[in-house]
Design a protein around this motif. Structure first.
Motif, short mmCIF file in Angstrom:
data_model
loop_
_atom_site.label_atom_id
_atom_site.label_comp_id
_atom_site.label_asym_id
_atom_site.label_seq_id
_atom_site.Cartn_x
_atom_site.Cartn_y
_atom_site.Cartn_z
N PRO A 395 0.76 -1.35 -0.03
CA PRO A 395 0.36 0.75 0.20
C PRO A 395 0.61 1.54 0.09
O PRO A 395 1.80 1.44 0.29
CB PRO A 395 -0.73 -0.12 1.01
N ALA A 398 0.79 6.74 1.81
CA ALA A 398 -0.50 7.59 3.45
C ALA A 398 -1.36 6.63 3.48
O ALA A 398 -2.08 6.86 4.50
CB ALA A 398 -0.75 8.30 2.20
N LYS A 399 -1.84 5.34 2.89
CA LYS A 399 -2.56 4.59 4.26
C LYS A 399 -1.88 3.04 4.71
O LYS A 399 -3.10 2.20 5.44
CB LYS A 399 -2.86 3.52 2.48
N THR A 401 -1.55 3.95 8.27
CA THR A 401 -1.41 5.58 9.26
C THR A 401 -1.85 5.00 10.70
O THR A 401 -1.63 6.20 11.40
CB THR A 401 -3.56 5.46 9.13
N ALA A 405 0.08 -0.74 11.56
CA ALA A 405 -0.24 -0.95 9.60
C ALA A 405 1.43 -0.85 8.72
O ALA A 405 1.83 -2.04 8.49
CB ALA A 405 -0.85 -0.20 9.15
N ARG A 415 -1.62 -5.85 4.13
CA ARG A 415 -2.07 -6.04 2.44
C ARG A 415 -1.02 -6.07 1.31
O ARG A 415 -0.65 -6.00 0.15
CB ARG A 415 -3.09 -4.41 1.89
#
Length: 547
Positions: A395, A398-399, A401, A405, A415
């Motif tokens: 990802p 920015a994703k 967060t 993550a 992911r």
């Protein structure tokens, strides 16, 4: 009394005789005032005329530019919306699209480029058009597009001659094939037909035919293999372009059929994939099973990237020390080690033991931006030059967060998705002292290299990967007399499950470590621990590759 009596003064103002000049309220003579008003009206009218005229011209120019923009996007529906009523009636949407597409198809147009729209002249806007074609070079010319006002809007008065540069009214567009060349062959690294070997036939694929786009290398390199037929492009009875026949040229794949058979046999009936590459030039030597088509979470093999990023950023050193524990907590969530074991100590030992409790917080310390940037330098979010290959992905920063993550991505979970080919390239990059060669499956393709990490960082990672095979989680990949550097991976498909079927098994390796000749990656879906399930397959493939 005013005409015959002598001048005299009167006590009543409006009866005053004599020749008095009439003046406006402010003392200005009325004729002068009238002249000023007339002049002002004339100037105002002229200004209005000029402004209105420019507005209309701008509106027509905007229509011509919108028509051109839709044309460059190869969007007949957008072009049709700019037509006037008469053109729409004569050429309904479906017919208009067929006319545009058929002309471009006959001319083998690959793209439409339109330069700056010229000033309006006689109700037309000149569009400088260049159309690169597959067979006839680039068709160039200026097409004058008529634009006029209709119901308060600017519209294009279209005709079929506006489809290609140089096309005249009433002319059709036709491609005439004069002579076709013989199609060339797809050969393996051994010089034999790739399609003749059952193990490699799928990679060779099927040549395009009619509406069938083909598959494999036959599709990817169709233009080279097919050559170019001798052909003419005709506008009506005029021949506007002629090209000579060009013979097809064979391609030499980098695939080694014998190694391909070994990889497929080692995989057996298991659901998974095997990829083998040559580190120095990115040549793909074998692809078996789901080697390029089904990205999966890479698990702890991704720690090669996290480790490289931490060392390159100075966030850690091989001797950095970490607490020995069974899990780490990030953003209030507990991330445990794959087998629930306690591990830690030096960074080197933590890598050898594949400690999530160390590498998840380490990834969070590295930060999302640096981690994602490093992954992309290794080849993530980039589609390989290999038939049917899917991109491995991480990802955007920015994703990611929060620390959880980032930490999850740092251990190849969340992911993150990767193919065996991509992870083989990761191993090959470390093997090649930090230089990544983009994977290539045809010898004719240019070798593309870039530096990912310094030679010093790559050397440090290589030493830790050697430790994984010597005494860590990857001992099942050891080959007598050969230094093997590797990394295991166990990617959870279901969080916190203890069932081996809920995890993918991974192993990434290269050998000989001192002078790397091959890098391999193995992925098995739902097979549990990488050290137990995937490492033995990697060892068998490495032995065959080194022979």
């Amino acid at each position: 009394m005013f005409s015959s009596a002598p001048p005299r003064r009167s006590n009543v103002a409006w009866l005053e005789p004599g020749r008095r000049r009439r003046r406006g309220r402010d003392g200005v003579p009325w004729r002068a005032l009238l002249a000023v008003l007339v002049l002002a009206a004339a100037v105002g009218g002229a200004v209005w005329f000029v402004v209105d005229r420019h507005h209309d011209e701008d509106m027509r120019r905007s229509a011509a530019e919108s028509f051109a923009a839709s044309w460059m996007r190869r969007d007949p529906a957008g072009m049709w919306l700019m037509l006037d009523k008469r053109s729409r009636a004569a050429y309904p949407r479906a017919r208009f699209a067929r006319l545009v597409r058929s002309a471009e198809s006959q001319a083998t147009v690959e793209s439409v480029r339109i330069g700056r729209v010229a000033e309006e002249r006689n109700g037309r806007f000149a569009l400088p058009v260049a159309m690169p074609t597959r067979i006839f070079g680039t068709l160039r010319g200026t097409i004058a597009v008529p634009v006029h006002d209709e119901d308060g809007e600017a519209r294009v008065a279209w005709a079929p001659r506006l489809r290609l540069p140089g096309l005249r009214t009433g002319e059709t567009v036709k491609r005439v094939i004069l002579q076709r060349p013989t199609r060339a062959s797809v050969l393996g690294a051994d010089g034999r037909l790739l399609a003749a070997n059952p193990a490699t036939a799928a990679l060779a694929g099927r040549a395009p035919s009619g509406s069938d786009k083909g598959t494999g290398l036959e599709r990817l390199y169709d233009e080279r293999l097919a050559g170019r037929p001798g052909a003419q492009l005709r506008f009506g009875d005029r021949v506007v372009a002629t090209v000579k026949r060009r013979r097809g040229r064979s391609i030499h794949a980098t695939i080694r059929p014998g190694l391909q058979r070994t990889a497929a046999a080692a995989l057996g009936g298991k659901l998974g994939g095997v990829a083998v590459v040559r580190p120095r030039d990115g040549s793909v030597l074998a692809l078996a099973g789901l080697a390029v088509s089904a990205p999966q979470p890479p698990g702890s093999t991704f720690k090669i990237i996290t480790l490289s990023s931490a060392l390159a950023a100075g966030v850690a050193t091989p001797s950095s020390s970490y607490p020995v524990r069974t899990s780490a907590t990030l953003s209030g969530v507990r991330l445990r080690n794959a087998g629930g074991e306690s591990c830690g100590g030096s960074l080197t030992q933590s890598f050898i033991d594949s400690c999530n409790s160390v590498f998840a917080p380490l990834g969070a310390k590295v930060g999302a931006k640096r981690l994602v940037r490093m992954a992309e330098s290794f080849g993530f979010n980039e589609r390989p030059r290999v038939p049917d290959a899917k991109a491995s992905t991480i990802p955007p920063a920015a994703k990611l967060t929060d620390s959880l993550a980032v930490g999850a991505s740092a251990i190849g979970q969340d992911r993150d998705l990767a193919t065996p080919l991509q992870m083989a390239v990761v191993g090959a990059t470390i093997a090649e002292s930090g230089r990544r060669a983009r994977p290539r499956i045809v010898r004719n393709d240019k070798v593309l290299r870039r530096r990912v990490v310094s030679a010093r960082v790559a050397s440090q990672v290589r030493e830790m990967m050697l430790g994984v095979v010597r005494s860590g989680t990857g001992t099942a990949a050891a080959i007598p007399g050969v230094q093997v550097a590797g990394k295991t991976g166990t990617a959870e498909l279901r969080p916190n499950s203890t069932n081996p079927k809920d995890a993918d098994a991974w192993f990434v390796a290269f050998a000989p470590a001192s002078n790397p000749q091959v890098a391999v990656a193995v992925m098995l879906v739902g097979a549990g621990f990488g050290g137990k399930a995937a490492a033995p397959i990697a060892r068998r493939v490495l032995q065959a590759a080194l022979r």
